[in-house]
Write an enzyme that holds these catalytic residues in place. Structure first.
Site, PDB file in Angstrom:
ATOM      1  N   ARG A  89     114.674 151.544  39.357  1.00 33.49           N
ATOM      2  CA  ARG A  89     114.613 152.067  40.715  1.00 33.49           C
ATOM      3  C   ARG A  89     114.583 153.583  40.749  1.00 33.49           C
ATOM      4  O   ARG A  89     114.508 154.160  41.829  1.00 33.49           O
ATOM      5  CB  ARG A  89     115.833 151.598  41.493  1.00 33.49           C
ATOM      6  N   ARG A 123     115.380 137.880  57.539  1.00 29.25           N
ATOM      7  CA  ARG A 123     115.581 137.050  56.345  1.00 29.25           C
ATOM      8  C   ARG A 123     116.875 136.258  56.441  1.00 29.25           C
ATOM      9  O   ARG A 123     117.903 136.760  56.903  1.00 29.25           O
ATOM     10  CB  ARG A 123     115.633 137.929  55.096  1.00 29.25           C
TER      11      ARG A 123
HETATM   12  P1  AP5 Z   1     117.884 143.922  45.783  1.00 29.23           P
HETATM   13  O1  AP5 Z   1     118.557 142.628  45.884  1.00 29.23           O
HETATM   14  O2  AP5 Z   1     116.985 144.194  44.644  1.00 29.23           O
HETATM   15  O3  AP5 Z   1     117.175 144.177  47.174  1.00 29.23           O
HETATM   16  P2  AP5 Z   1     115.792 144.858  47.559  1.00 29.23           P
HETATM   17  O4  AP5 Z   1     115.063 145.643  46.540  1.00 29.23           O
HETATM   18  O5  AP5 Z   1     116.167 145.583  48.792  1.00 29.23           O
HETATM   19  O6  AP5 Z   1     114.843 143.697  47.690  1.00 29.23           O
HETATM   20  P3  AP5 Z   1     115.016 142.455  48.585  1.00 29.23           P
HETATM   21  O7  AP5 Z   1     115.703 141.359  47.861  1.00 29.23           O
HETATM   22  O8  AP5 Z   1     115.629 142.872  49.895  1.00 29.23           O
HETATM   23  O9  AP5 Z   1     113.513 142.116  48.906  1.00 29.23           O
HETATM   24  P4  AP5 Z   1     112.402 141.319  48.075  1.00 29.23           P
HETATM   25  O10 AP5 Z   1     111.302 142.258  47.710  1.00 29.23           O
HETATM   26  O11 AP5 Z   1     112.999 140.520  46.970  1.00 29.23           O
HETATM   27  O12 AP5 Z   1     111.844 140.406  49.233  1.00 29.23           O
HETATM   28  P5  AP5 Z   1     112.025 138.825  49.524  1.00 29.23           P
HETATM   29  O13 AP5 Z   1     111.205 138.045  48.545  1.00 29.23           O
HETATM   30  O14 AP5 Z   1     113.441 138.463  49.673  1.00 29.23           O
HETATM   31  O15 AP5 Z   1     118.977 145.114  45.769  1.00 29.23           O
HETATM   32  C1  AP5 Z   1     120.061 145.135  46.670  1.00 29.23           C
HETATM   33  C2  AP5 Z   1     120.967 146.334  46.378  1.00 29.23           C
HETATM   34  O16 AP5 Z   1     121.495 146.232  45.047  1.00 29.23           O
HETATM   35  C3  AP5 Z   1     120.315 147.709  46.405  1.00 29.23           C
HETATM   36  O17 AP5 Z   1     120.225 148.230  47.727  1.00 29.23           O
HETATM   37  C4  AP5 Z   1     121.258 148.500  45.509  1.00 29.23           C
HETATM   38  O18 AP5 Z   1     122.430 148.845  46.181  1.00 29.23           O
HETATM   39  C5  AP5 Z   1     121.606 147.500  44.432  1.00 29.23           C
HETATM   40  N1  AP5 Z   1     120.678 147.566  43.274  1.00 29.23           N
HETATM   41  C6  AP5 Z   1     119.848 146.571  42.871  1.00 29.23           C
HETATM   42  N2  AP5 Z   1     119.130 146.974  41.807  1.00 29.23           N
HETATM   43  C7  AP5 Z   1     119.540 148.238  41.516  1.00 29.23           C
HETATM   44  C8  AP5 Z   1     119.149 149.187  40.537  1.00 29.23           C
HETATM   45  N3  AP5 Z   1     118.207 148.929  39.617  1.00 29.23           N
HETATM   46  N4  AP5 Z   1     119.765 150.397  40.542  1.00 29.23           N
HETATM   47  C9  AP5 Z   1     120.709 150.687  41.453  1.00 29.23           C
HETATM   48  N5  AP5 Z   1     121.118 149.834  42.424  1.00 29.23           N
HETATM   49  C10 AP5 Z   1     120.522 148.613  42.461  1.00 29.23           C
HETATM   50  O19 AP5 Z   1     111.294 138.748  50.964  1.00 29.23           O
HETATM   51  C11 AP5 Z   1     111.898 139.365  52.102  1.00 29.23           C
HETATM   52  C12 AP5 Z   1     111.686 138.480  53.353  1.00 29.23           C
HETATM   53  O20 AP5 Z   1     110.295 138.408  53.676  1.00 29.23           O
HETATM   54  C13 AP5 Z   1     112.144 137.014  53.188  1.00 29.23           C
HETATM   55  O21 AP5 Z   1     112.679 136.584  54.407  1.00 29.23           O
HETATM   56  C14 AP5 Z   1     110.851 136.255  52.858  1.00 29.23           C
HETATM   57  O22 AP5 Z   1     110.917 134.928  53.315  1.00 29.23           O
HETATM   58  C15 AP5 Z   1     109.808 137.053  53.635  1.00 29.23           C
HETATM   59  N6  AP5 Z   1     108.514 137.111  52.944  1.00 29.23           N
HETATM   60  C16 AP5 Z   1     108.287 137.191  51.581  1.00 29.23           C
HETATM   61  N7  AP5 Z   1     106.957 137.261  51.331  1.00 29.23           N
HETATM   62  C17 AP5 Z   1     106.341 137.248  52.557  1.00 29.23           C
HETATM   63  C18 AP5 Z   1     104.960 137.292  52.966  1.00 29.23           C
HETATM   64  N8  AP5 Z   1     103.960 137.395  52.042  1.00 29.23           N
HETATM   65  N9  AP5 Z   1     104.692 137.262  54.303  1.00 29.23           N
HETATM   66  C19 AP5 Z   1     105.705 137.164  55.228  1.00 29.23           C
HETATM   67  N10 AP5 Z   1     107.025 137.110  54.897  1.00 29.23           N
HETATM   68  C20 AP5 Z   1     107.330 137.144  53.574  1.00 29.23           C
END
Ligand code: AP5
Ligand code: ZN
Length: 212
Positions: A89, A123
């Site tokens: 990140r 979500r």
């Molecule tokens: P993390 O859990 O990694 O969260 P994020 O990066 O914010 O990613 P998300 O899980 O929110 O989204 P995603 O891309 O996986 O989307 P999803 O498939 O769920 O990190 C959380 C926290 O942990 C960070 O803020 C930080 O504090 C810490 N952290 C983690 N890694 C770290 C690191 N390396 N260094 C430091 N801190 C770290 O999809 C989202 C939604 O959209 C769902 O509802 C889904 O159903 C919908 N959706 C999916 N695809 C589509 C589509 N094509 N069309 C319409 N809707 C869709």
């Protein structure tokens, strides 16, 4: 194969990583899930600003590198093939990763900011099996109940609008440079994340099959 999936919060990394893990038989290594399972872990001896990962996560800030690097190093050393989701990140984490492993495919999902806010605030996640839903874009058959296992659907603590907007700012500042850094790599593939989940998945399979 060794696969990295990059993209902003809400781009669909978790959704597509589940498909990849199932279809290609690789380990889903996700720092977000690993940290959510350890939100109350005592990290006070690591000389960090706050004493637990959860204090950073609920606000949408990055957990300190030394905590996250250790998690990824351990997970990758035990995995044969993997899809890595949520790391690196920032550029410091990218340097650490280069010391840990080579990569066969680097996927970069792109989605516009306002669409990301809608996806994340809508979500819902199964408390038992982790399956993702969306109140509008992929609702469960019965309100609040997981189709796969019957578990309760909950909202993540960081999916409120304030934390979501901060996560997107943190992404722009820290993680965009990581994507720029990988862009010239032979393994890099840009994927349009604004298509339907099935269309995104078809593009991802084409990209992986062309490279492994
Ligand atoms: P993390 O859990 O990694 O969260 P994020 O990066 O914010 O990613 P998300 O899980 O929110 O989204 P995603 O891309 O996986 O989307 P999803 O498939 O769920 O990190 C959380 C926290 O942990 C960070 O803020 C930080 O504090 C810490 N952290 C983690 N890694 C770290 C690191 N390396 N260094 C430091 N801190 C770290 O999809 C989202 C939604 O959209 C769902 O509802 C889904 O159903 C919908 N959706 C999916 N695809 C589509 C589509 N094509 N069309 C319409 N809707 C869709
Ligand atoms: Zn479930």
């Amino acid at each position: 194969p060794r696969i990295l999936i990059l993209g902003p919060p809400g781009a669909g990394k978790g959704t597509q990583s589940s498909n990849i893990a199932e279809t290609y038989g690789v380990e889903h290594v996700t720092t977000g899930d690993a940290l959510r399972g350890n939100k109350e872990m005592d990290i006070s001896d690591m000389d960090t600003e706050y004493d637990t990962p959860g204090a950073y996560m609920d606000a949408g800030d990055l957990v300190p590198d030394k905590v996250v690097n250790a998690i990824v190093d351990e997970a990758l050393s035990q995995a044969d093939g993997f899809v890595l989701d949520g790391y690196p990140r920032n550029l410091e984490q990218a340097e650490e990763l280069a010391d840990m492993t080579d990569l066969d495919v680097i996927l970069s999902l792109s989605v516009a900011r306002e669409e990301l806010v809608d996806r994340l605030t809508g979500r819902r996640v199964c408390d038992d099996c982790g399956t993702n839903y969306h109140v509008e874009f992929s609702p469960p058959a019965e309100d609040g109940v997981c189709d796969d296992c019957g578990g309760d659907l909950i909202q993540r603590d960081d999916d409120n609008e304030e934390s979501v907007r901060n996560r997107l700012d943190v992404f722009d500042e820290n993680t965009r440079p990581v994507i720029d850094h990988y862009e010239g790599d032979d393994a890099f593939v840009a994927v349009d994340g604004e298509q339907t989940p099935d269309e995104v998945w078809a593009d991802i399979q084409d990209a992986i099959d062309a490279r492994v």
